[in-house]
Design a protein around this motif. Structure first.
Motif, PDB file in Angstrom:
ATOM      1  N   TYR A  97      30.350  37.450  38.922  1.00  0.00           N
ATOM      2  CA  TYR A  97      29.965  36.086  39.261  1.00  0.00           C
ATOM      3  C   TYR A  97      28.463  35.912  39.060  1.00  0.00           C
ATOM      4  CZ  TYR A  97      34.452  34.517  40.971  1.00  0.00           C
ATOM      5  OH  TYR A  97      35.755  34.126  41.022  1.00  0.00           O
ATOM      6  N   LEU A  98      28.096  34.709  38.616  1.00  0.00           N
ATOM      7  CA  LEU A  98      26.684  34.369  38.482  1.00  0.00           C
ATOM      8  C   LEU A  98      26.141  34.160  39.898  1.00  0.00           C
ATOM      9  CD1 LEU A  98      24.504  33.579  36.248  1.00  0.00           C
ATOM     10  CD2 LEU A  98      25.017  31.226  36.901  1.00  0.00           C
ATOM     11  N   LYS A  99      25.318  35.064  40.339  1.00  0.00           N
ATOM     12  CA  LYS A  99      24.864  35.031  41.739  1.00  0.00           C
ATOM     13  C   LYS A  99      23.515  34.324  41.834  1.00  0.00           C
ATOM     14  CE  LYS A  99      27.705  38.906  43.194  1.00  0.00           C
ATOM     15  NZ  LYS A  99      28.494  39.031  41.981  1.00  0.00           N
ATOM     16  N   GLY A 100      23.544  33.021  41.605  1.00  0.00           N
ATOM     17  CA  GLY A 100      22.364  32.181  41.727  1.00  0.00           C
ATOM     18  C   GLY A 100      22.255  31.609  43.130  1.00  0.00           C
ATOM     19  N   ASP A 101      21.358  30.645  43.295  1.00  0.00           N
ATOM     20  CA  ASP A 101      21.160  30.031  44.604  1.00  0.00           C
ATOM     21  C   ASP A 101      22.425  29.347  45.103  1.00  0.00           C
ATOM     22  OD1 ASP A 101      18.600  30.930  44.373  1.00  0.00           O
ATOM     23  OD2 ASP A 101      17.698  28.967  43.969  1.00  0.00           O
ATOM     24  N   ALA A 153      22.738  31.706  31.157  1.00  0.00           N
ATOM     25  CA  ALA A 153      23.932  30.923  31.490  1.00  0.00           C
ATOM     26  C   ALA A 153      23.464  29.498  31.723  1.00  0.00           C
ATOM     27  CB  ALA A 153      24.597  31.482  32.745  1.00  0.00           C
ATOM     28  N   THR A 154      24.256  28.535  31.261  1.00  0.00           N
ATOM     29  CA  THR A 154      23.805  27.153  31.322  1.00  0.00           C
ATOM     30  C   THR A 154      24.955  26.208  31.635  1.00  0.00           C
ATOM     31  OG1 THR A 154      22.716  25.392  30.046  1.00  0.00           O
ATOM     32  CG2 THR A 154      24.151  26.866  28.834  1.00  0.00           C
ATOM     33  N   SER A 155      24.596  25.068  32.201  1.00  0.00           N
ATOM     34  CA  SER A 155      25.549  23.957  32.348  1.00  0.00           C
ATOM     35  C   SER A 155      24.866  22.750  31.728  1.00  0.00           C
ATOM     36  CB  SER A 155      25.931  23.738  33.817  1.00  0.00           C
ATOM     37  OG  SER A 155      24.773  23.511  34.601  1.00  0.00           O
ATOM     38  N   GLU A 156      24.602  21.698  32.503  1.00  0.00           N
ATOM     39  CA  GLU A 156      23.916  20.537  31.925  1.00  0.00           C
ATOM     40  C   GLU A 156      22.900  19.950  32.897  1.00  0.00           C
ATOM     41  OE1 GLU A 156      27.354  18.256  30.781  1.00  0.00           O
ATOM     42  OE2 GLU A 156      27.261  19.040  28.740  1.00  0.00           O
ATOM     43  N   TYR A 193      18.572  23.220  35.495  1.00  0.00           N
ATOM     44  CA  TYR A 193      18.464  24.642  35.792  1.00  0.00           C
ATOM     45  C   TYR A 193      19.329  25.475  34.854  1.00  0.00           C
ATOM     46  CZ  TYR A 193      16.289  23.353  40.248  1.00  0.00           C
ATOM     47  OH  TYR A 193      15.446  22.851  41.211  1.00  0.00           O
ATOM     48  N   ILE A 194      18.783  26.600  34.403  1.00  0.00           N
ATOM     49  CA  ILE A 194      19.552  27.621  33.712  1.00  0.00           C
ATOM     50  C   ILE A 194      19.234  28.952  34.377  1.00  0.00           C
ATOM     51  CG2 ILE A 194      19.751  26.439  31.493  1.00  0.00           C
ATOM     52  CD1 ILE A 194      17.358  28.006  30.478  1.00  0.00           C
ATOM     53  N   ARG A 195      20.064  29.964  34.131  1.00  0.00           N
ATOM     54  CA  ARG A 195      19.878  31.270  34.754  1.00  0.00           C
ATOM     55  C   ARG A 195      19.791  32.352  33.689  1.00  0.00           C
ATOM     56  NH1 ARG A 195      18.268  33.248  39.802  1.00  0.00           N
ATOM     57  NH2 ARG A 195      18.746  31.636  41.312  1.00  0.00           N
ATOM     58  N   LYS A 196      18.671  33.062  33.668  1.00  0.00           N
ATOM     59  CA  LYS A 196      18.547  34.211  32.781  1.00  0.00           C
ATOM     60  C   LYS A 196      19.508  35.300  33.250  1.00  0.00           C
ATOM     61  CE  LYS A 196      15.152  37.563  31.075  1.00  0.00           C
ATOM     62  NZ  LYS A 196      13.768  38.065  31.196  1.00  0.00           N
ATOM     63  N   ILE A 197      20.156  35.960  32.291  1.00  0.00           N
ATOM     64  CA  ILE A 197      21.127  37.000  32.615  1.00  0.00           C
ATOM     65  C   ILE A 197      20.912  38.213  31.720  1.00  0.00           C
ATOM     66  CG2 ILE A 197      22.920  35.414  33.450  1.00  0.00           C
ATOM     67  CD1 ILE A 197      24.232  35.760  30.638  1.00  0.00           C
ATOM     68  N   LEU A 208      25.581  41.925  32.966  1.00  0.00           N
ATOM     69  CA  LEU A 208      25.911  40.615  33.551  1.00  0.00           C
ATOM     70  C   LEU A 208      25.152  40.360  34.853  1.00  0.00           C
ATOM     71  CD1 LEU A 208      29.766  40.416  32.890  1.00  0.00           C
ATOM     72  CD2 LEU A 208      27.880  39.653  31.435  1.00  0.00           C
ATOM     73  N   GLN A 209      24.057  41.054  35.025  1.00  0.00           N
ATOM     74  CA  GLN A 209      23.238  40.851  36.219  1.00  0.00           C
ATOM     75  C   GLN A 209      22.554  39.495  36.149  1.00  0.00           C
ATOM     76  OE1 GLN A 209      23.535  43.422  38.271  1.00  0.00           O
ATOM     77  NE2 GLN A 209      22.351  42.562  39.960  1.00  0.00           N
ATOM     78  N   THR A 210      22.564  38.760  37.268  1.00  0.00           N
ATOM     79  CA  THR A 210      21.873  37.481  37.357  1.00  0.00           C
ATOM     80  C   THR A 210      20.379  37.728  37.541  1.00  0.00           C
ATOM     81  OG1 THR A 210      23.823  36.492  38.383  1.00  0.00           O
ATOM     82  CG2 THR A 210      21.756  35.286  38.588  1.00  0.00           C
ATOM     83  N   GLN A 211      19.567  37.047  36.736  1.00  0.00           N
ATOM     84  CA  GLN A 211      18.123  37.266  36.792  1.00  0.00           C
ATOM     85  C   GLN A 211      17.409  35.972  37.172  1.00  0.00           C
ATOM     86  OE1 GLN A 211      17.451  39.099  32.889  1.00  0.00           O
ATOM     87  NE2 GLN A 211      18.021  41.113  33.678  1.00  0.00           N
ATOM     88  N   ASP A 212      16.333  35.619  36.489  1.00  0.00           N
ATOM     89  CA  ASP A 212      15.469  34.520  36.921  1.00  0.00           C
ATOM     90  C   ASP A 212      16.157  33.162  36.842  1.00  0.00           C
ATOM     91  OD1 ASP A 212      13.560  36.483  37.147  1.00  0.00           O
ATOM     92  OD2 ASP A 212      12.578  36.009  35.242  1.00  0.00           O
ATOM     93  N   LYS A 213      15.801  32.323  37.794  1.00  0.00           N
ATOM     94  CA  LYS A 213      16.178  30.914  37.743  1.00  0.00           C
ATOM     95  C   LYS A 213      15.105  30.173  36.955  1.00  0.00           C
ATOM     96  CE  LYS A 213      17.249  27.009  40.850  1.00  0.00           C
ATOM     97  NZ  LYS A 213      17.363  26.613  42.272  1.00  0.00           N
ATOM     98  N   VAL A 214      15.513  29.430  35.951  1.00  0.00           N
ATOM     99  CA  VAL A 214      14.567  28.723  35.080  1.00  0.00           C
ATOM    100  C   VAL A 214      14.784  27.221  35.236  1.00  0.00           C
ATOM    101  CG1 VAL A 214      13.788  28.387  32.709  1.00  0.00           C
ATOM    102  CG2 VAL A 214      14.588  30.644  33.447  1.00  0.00           C
ATOM    103  N   ASP A 215      13.702  26.501  35.506  1.00  0.00           N
ATOM    104  CA  ASP A 215      13.752  25.048  35.683  1.00  0.00           C
ATOM    105  C   ASP A 215      13.107  24.387  34.463  1.00  0.00           C
ATOM    106  OD1 ASP A 215      13.654  22.419  36.451  1.00  0.00           O
ATOM    107  OD2 ASP A 215      12.538  22.759  38.317  1.00  0.00           O
TER     108      ASP A 215
END
Length: 533
Positions: A90-94, A154-157, A160-164, A169-176
């Motif tokens: 799972y993408l373990k973001g905020d 990983a991206t939606s629309e 915010y996107i998430r570096k992985i 498949l480790q979740t990394q930085d949150k990018v705004d």
């Protein structure tokens, strides 16, 4: 399973006894699992296929309303020397962490508005209200995988996107995005040039009193300071929105060597309604509306001048999510897309509706693969068809005041999730690889379509659901279809695992499959990373 070299009658495809439980929470498999390979994987096929899609639909006693809202579950297939290993996380973001900590859905998604725990104090409730009036969107990026520089996200629309890490498949930085560009919404699909630069498109809402669409470039390669590649992003061009507070929704765009192609469709987001959605106890998705009384505008942006061409191209109302390819030919820009007559596709994926079995009687707006042609020279008489290409029936009729009415040629119907040999992106091409969705948006077959001959070759096994097919070119291949097609197939039989399907792209026959005792989730989009890159 052999390829089917002709289209069979719809009643011969076994769909009525097959159901996929869209609301079932899936387990993650963080440790590598070795697949059982049948057949022979080409020795040149080395790399990682990473895919993204929703995998969890309830937290505690709360549930999402829409399938697209589910918590993002990444999975990958690592192909190395004829062997395949699999893992999922799972993408373990905020968003994920906040929901898990509260044991309930506390972060709103497009189709699901989350409300504070009744036990919360009044201050927390006020903060929650304000965060929804001026939305700080989710970082549940469960739609696609994109590459900026040497980083994968990983991206939606949302903004915010998430570096992985594509391998672990480790979740990394949150990018705004908003830290680098004034874009509130960014398309899920990105284009890449031969130098490794990325091109994306976002919407800037009411920035300095103007709403506009913004095309931007992110340079390829790594940054010496390890900062986000978006730090070097540059705006290529902007296109003004025809209405300040109702920008068009879009999911992708087209690119050739000299042009970008953007469809401004009458599927719109009402920003004022979105700002009051929380108060009115409705979802943000309810603020997106299709306007059948309005036309669709197609913008051609010259990549050299960074300005829109003067000719105003338009067609009737349609909804487009995925473009297939675009290319230039003898003074024309040709643009192939998957088009719908309305926006009912989104509504079909509400989980309550998905509990009803999909069948031939399901109300479904079947998509059409359409070819549009835009003449770059608008000289001619009013009423004249400006398209001079002999291989298409698409038209572009000149009208007054620089307007041109374009009508698309229907190449085929009932297909979605198109992929091509990306080495031919922006070039004249023949082949696309798609999911067959003739009677429902759930695919049990995949197809190779020849845009030149209009012939189709299908692959089906009859007891599985197929993902978006991804074409991988042979490293030294010359012909357009010299390579393989990868697709994840979910077994429809209970307690039976799925497999990674490997097809020879030319014949569309199976060469190998990598089977796993894993309950795969239905995903959306994927990205293949060759070992050399």
């Amino acid at each position: 399973m052999e390829a089917v070299n002709m289209k069979l009658p719809l009643d011969l495809y076994p769909t009525l006894n097959m159901e996929y439980d869209y609301s079932k929470n899936k387990e993650e498999h963080p440790d590598p699992i070795k697949a059982e390979v049948k057949g022979v994987i080409p020795d040149w096929l080395q790399g990682t296929l990473i895919r993204n899609g929703p995998g969890r639909f309830s937290v505690g006693d709360t549930s999402y309303n829409h399938w697209f809202d589910g918590l993002a579950l990444l999975h990958n297939f690592i192909i190395n020397k004829g062997e395949v290993t699999y893992r999922s996380k799972y993408l373990k973001g905020d968003t994920y962490n906040s929901n898990m900590e509260a044991n309930r859905i506390v972060v709103s998604e497009m189709g699901t508005m989350a409300y504070p725990d009744p036990c919360k104090n009044i201050f927390s409730k006020v903060v929650t209200f304000l965060s929804h009036t001026i939305p700080d969107f989710t970082d549940n990026c469960g739609n696609n995988i994109i590459k900026y520089g040497s980083d994968y996200h990983a991206t939606s629309e949302t903004n915010y996107i998430r570096k992985i890490d594509p391998i672990t498949l480790q979740t990394q930085d949150k990018v705004d995005y908003m830290k680098y560009l004034p874009v509130n919404i960014v398309a899920s699909h990105t284009h890449y040039d031969k130098e490794g630069n990325s091109y994306s498109m976002g919407t800037s809402i009411a920035e300095k009193g103007k709403t506009k669409y913004m095309l931007f470039k992110v340079p390829g390669g790594s940054r010496s300071d390890q900062s986000s590649p978006l730090k070097s992003a540059e705006v290529v061009c902007t296109v003004p929105c025809r209405s300040l507070l109702t920008p068009s929704y879009y999911h992708s765009f087209g690119m050739t060597d000299n042009y970008f192609i953007f469809i401004e469709q009458p599927l719109k987001l009402d920003i004022l309604k979105m700002a009051t959605a929380y108060l009115r106890k409705v979802s943000w998705a309810s603020c997106m509306k299709f306007h059948p009384e309005e036309n669709t505008f197609i913008h051609l942006i010259d990549r050299n001048t960074k300005k829109e061409v003067a000719t105003k191209f338009y067609t009737g109302p349609m909804a487009v999510y995925h473009q297939i390819n675009a290319f230039e030919d003898d003074g024309h820009v040709v643009f192939d897309v998957i088009a719908y007559d309305d926006h009912s596709l989104y509504d079909l994926f509400y989980l309550e509706k998905l509990k009803e079995q999909m069948s031939a009687s399901t109300m479904y707006c079947k998509p059409k693969c359409k070819r549009f042609v835009f003449p770059l020279n608008d000289k001619g008489e009013n009423g004249e068809d400006l398209v001079k290409l002999k291989y298409t029936t698409a038209s572009a009729v000149k009208e007054k005041e620089g307007k041109v009415l374009v009508q698309g040629e229907v190449l085929c119907e009932g297909v979605e999730l198109p992929r091509i040999n990306y080495n031919f992106n922006g070039r004249k091409y023949r082949y696309s690889y798609m999911c067959c969705v003739e009677i429902s948006p759930v695919a049990t077959r995949i197809v190779k379509f020849d845009a030149q001959t209009k012939q189709q070759i299908e692959w089906t096994e009859g007891n599985g659901f197929a993902s978006e097919p991804v074409f991988i070119p042979r490293p030294d291949g010359v012909e357009e279809d010299d390579g393989v097609v990868l697709a994840v197939v979910i077994n429809a039989q209970p307690r039976q695992g799925g497999f990674l399907l490997i097809l020879d792209a030319k014949s569309f026959k199976e060469v190998a499959r990598a089977s796993l005792d894993v309950d795969f989730h239905m995903d959306m989009h994927g990205y293949f990373i060759p070992d050399c890159c």
